[in-house]
Design a protein around this motif. Sequence first.
Motif, PDB file in Angstrom:
ATOM      1  N   TYR A 146     -33.697  -4.906   9.542  1.00  0.00           N
ATOM      2  CA  TYR A 146     -33.453  -6.340   9.671  1.00  0.00           C
ATOM      3  C   TYR A 146     -33.890  -6.847  11.049  1.00  0.00           C
ATOM      4  O   TYR A 146     -34.542  -7.885  11.161  1.00  0.00           O
ATOM      5  CB  TYR A 146     -31.963  -6.629   9.468  1.00  0.00           C
ATOM      6  N   THR A 147     -33.533  -6.099  12.087  1.00  0.00           N
ATOM      7  CA  THR A 147     -33.886  -6.508  13.444  1.00  0.00           C
ATOM      8  C   THR A 147     -35.396  -6.554  13.647  1.00  0.00           C
ATOM      9  O   THR A 147     -35.937  -7.496  14.226  1.00  0.00           O
ATOM     10  CB  THR A 147     -33.265  -5.544  14.471  1.00  0.00           C
ATOM     11  N   LYS A 159     -26.996 -15.320   3.726  1.00  0.00           N
ATOM     12  CA  LYS A 159     -26.577 -14.104   3.031  1.00  0.00           C
ATOM     13  C   LYS A 159     -27.050 -12.865   3.781  1.00  0.00           C
ATOM     14  O   LYS A 159     -26.276 -11.916   4.003  1.00  0.00           O
ATOM     15  CB  LYS A 159     -27.121 -14.097   1.607  1.00  0.00           C
ATOM     16  N   ASP A 160     -28.312 -12.855   4.185  1.00  0.00           N
ATOM     17  CA  ASP A 160     -28.861 -11.710   4.927  1.00  0.00           C
ATOM     18  C   ASP A 160     -28.227 -11.595   6.306  1.00  0.00           C
ATOM     19  O   ASP A 160     -27.946 -10.493   6.790  1.00  0.00           O
ATOM     20  CB  ASP A 160     -30.381 -11.846   5.060  1.00  0.00           C
ATOM     21  N   GLU A 161     -27.999 -12.735   6.950  1.00  0.00           N
ATOM     22  CA  GLU A 161     -27.402 -12.713   8.287  1.00  0.00           C
ATOM     23  C   GLU A 161     -25.961 -12.189   8.218  1.00  0.00           C
ATOM     24  O   GLU A 161     -25.532 -11.421   9.096  1.00  0.00           O
ATOM     25  CB  GLU A 161     -27.426 -14.126   8.880  1.00  0.00           C
ATOM     26  N   ILE A 162     -25.236 -12.590   7.182  1.00  0.00           N
ATOM     27  CA  ILE A 162     -23.858 -12.112   7.013  1.00  0.00           C
ATOM     28  C   ILE A 162     -23.833 -10.614   6.768  1.00  0.00           C
ATOM     29  O   ILE A 162     -23.009  -9.889   7.337  1.00  0.00           O
ATOM     30  CB  ILE A 162     -23.174 -12.873   5.856  1.00  0.00           C
ATOM     31  N   LEU A 165     -24.266  -8.799  10.009  1.00  0.00           N
ATOM     32  CA  LEU A 165     -23.042  -8.806  10.813  1.00  0.00           C
ATOM     33  C   LEU A 165     -22.023  -7.819  10.259  1.00  0.00           C
ATOM     34  O   LEU A 165     -21.351  -7.102  11.012  1.00  0.00           O
ATOM     35  CB  LEU A 165     -22.437 -10.211  10.845  1.00  0.00           C
ATOM     36  N   GLU A 166     -21.895  -7.763   8.942  1.00  0.00           N
ATOM     37  CA  GLU A 166     -20.927  -6.846   8.323  1.00  0.00           C
ATOM     38  C   GLU A 166     -21.305  -5.395   8.551  1.00  0.00           C
ATOM     39  O   GLU A 166     -20.433  -4.546   8.782  1.00  0.00           O
ATOM     40  CB  GLU A 166     -20.804  -7.161   6.833  1.00  0.00           C
ATOM     41  N   ASN A 167     -22.598  -5.083   8.498  1.00  0.00           N
ATOM     42  CA  ASN A 167     -23.039  -3.722   8.802  1.00  0.00           C
ATOM     43  C   ASN A 167     -22.711  -3.360  10.254  1.00  0.00           C
ATOM     44  O   ASN A 167     -22.289  -2.235  10.555  1.00  0.00           O
ATOM     45  CB  ASN A 167     -24.543  -3.580   8.566  1.00  0.00           C
ATOM     46  N   PRO A 196     -32.859 -16.308  12.617  1.00  0.00           N
ATOM     47  CA  PRO A 196     -32.190 -15.001  12.602  1.00  0.00           C
ATOM     48  C   PRO A 196     -31.612 -14.597  13.955  1.00  0.00           C
ATOM     49  O   PRO A 196     -32.037 -15.084  15.003  1.00  0.00           O
ATOM     50  CB  PRO A 196     -33.318 -14.041  12.193  1.00  0.00           C
ATOM     51  N   LEU A 197     -30.631 -13.718  13.891  1.00  0.00           N
ATOM     52  CA  LEU A 197     -30.096 -13.013  15.066  1.00  0.00           C
ATOM     53  C   LEU A 197     -29.499 -13.952  16.120  1.00  0.00           C
ATOM     54  O   LEU A 197     -29.656 -13.731  17.323  1.00  0.00           O
ATOM     55  CB  LEU A 197     -31.186 -12.145  15.700  1.00  0.00           C
ATOM     56  N   LEU A 198     -28.809 -14.994  15.650  1.00  0.00           N
ATOM     57  CA  LEU A 198     -28.101 -15.867  16.578  1.00  0.00           C
ATOM     58  C   LEU A 198     -26.642 -15.448  16.726  1.00  0.00           C
ATOM     59  O   LEU A 198     -26.115 -15.373  17.832  1.00  0.00           O
ATOM     60  CB  LEU A 198     -28.161 -17.325  16.093  1.00  0.00           C
ATOM     61  N   PHE A 199     -25.978 -15.170  15.603  1.00  0.00           N
ATOM     62  CA  PHE A 199     -24.552 -14.836  15.637  1.00  0.00           C
ATOM     63  C   PHE A 199     -24.283 -13.461  16.240  1.00  0.00           C
ATOM     64  O   PHE A 199     -23.221 -13.228  16.807  1.00  0.00           O
ATOM     65  CB  PHE A 199     -23.958 -14.890  14.225  1.00  0.00           C
ATOM     66  N   ILE A 200     -25.240 -12.546  16.110  1.00  0.00           N
ATOM     67  CA  ILE A 200     -25.002 -11.165  16.518  1.00  0.00           C
ATOM     68  C   ILE A 200     -24.713 -11.069  18.017  1.00  0.00           C
ATOM     69  O   ILE A 200     -23.933 -10.213  18.458  1.00  0.00           O
ATOM     70  CB  ILE A 200     -26.214 -10.270  16.141  1.00  0.00           C
TER      71      ILE A 200
END
Length: 288
Positions: A146-147, A159-162, A165-167, A196-200
């Motif tokens: 993903y990264t 969905k993919d971003e969630i 985060l869960e992983n 992508p990759l804002l919440f992480i």
Amino acid sequence: MSIPDNPITIMLLMTFWCGFAYLLLPEFIKKYWKLIAFFYIPLFVYFIYLRLFSGGVESYLIIKEDFPIIIFFIPIPILIIVWVFEQWRWIQNLKSEKSQAELSLLRSQINPHFFFNTLNNLYALTIKQSEKAPEVILKLSDMMRYTIYEGEKEWVTLKDEIQYLENYIELHKIRYKKSVDIQFEKDIDTSLQIAPLLFIILLENTFKHGIETLTENAYIHMSLKEEEASIYFEIENNFDPKEVSNSAGIGLQNLKKRLSLLYPKKHTLVIDKTINTYKTTLKILKHA
């Protein structure tokens, strides 16, 4: 002008000025030669018709009062406007390319520390022949994919971003032997798209500056929801005040810069800090 306005003179003048313009702006002339020809060929043909076939010099001089030579200069302001527009568009493209280059650099700065720690833990689990090792490998593989691949895209689904985060959370749970209260509430249309990759980055900070510093009663509470035209991501964690670092986080600076490039004037990032808690709220317009 005192120069006689006969066909040869006009042809020489047109050739001179077009050649002069070509020396100054060769790329512009090459690109818009059809537009220039569209203006000047009909004018020149009409001038030839008036000059040679209108019934003699006397008749031409009468017609000339209504058709002055200065009419050949009329297309010039139009061509100048086209040239100015070309320069404006070039500047805009340059800004866009600069922003994309900055975004690529910022994406490449996403902290690899987590992956190294996870690989070390995976090595330990493999040595012990733990049943958790295959699970760690699978989740780590999904996160790295993903990264590397999804992270380079302009937009991804929530969905993919969630799932990403869960992983991340599950891998940390495997790492820690202490009890941690991690809650993730979701009330949102997961088909919505976001950069992508804002919440992480915010989630990484809660682990790095929160759970890592606490031996008990550590918690992370997250929520992802939508209200009207906006997406809200809230995350709160506690920390040990004695272990707080005064240095500014590179990850947070990275996030602020990316948000300013991706969502200019279309986002808000609010950080509330108490004695032992952090609460961060990120608001992004849905269709920014």
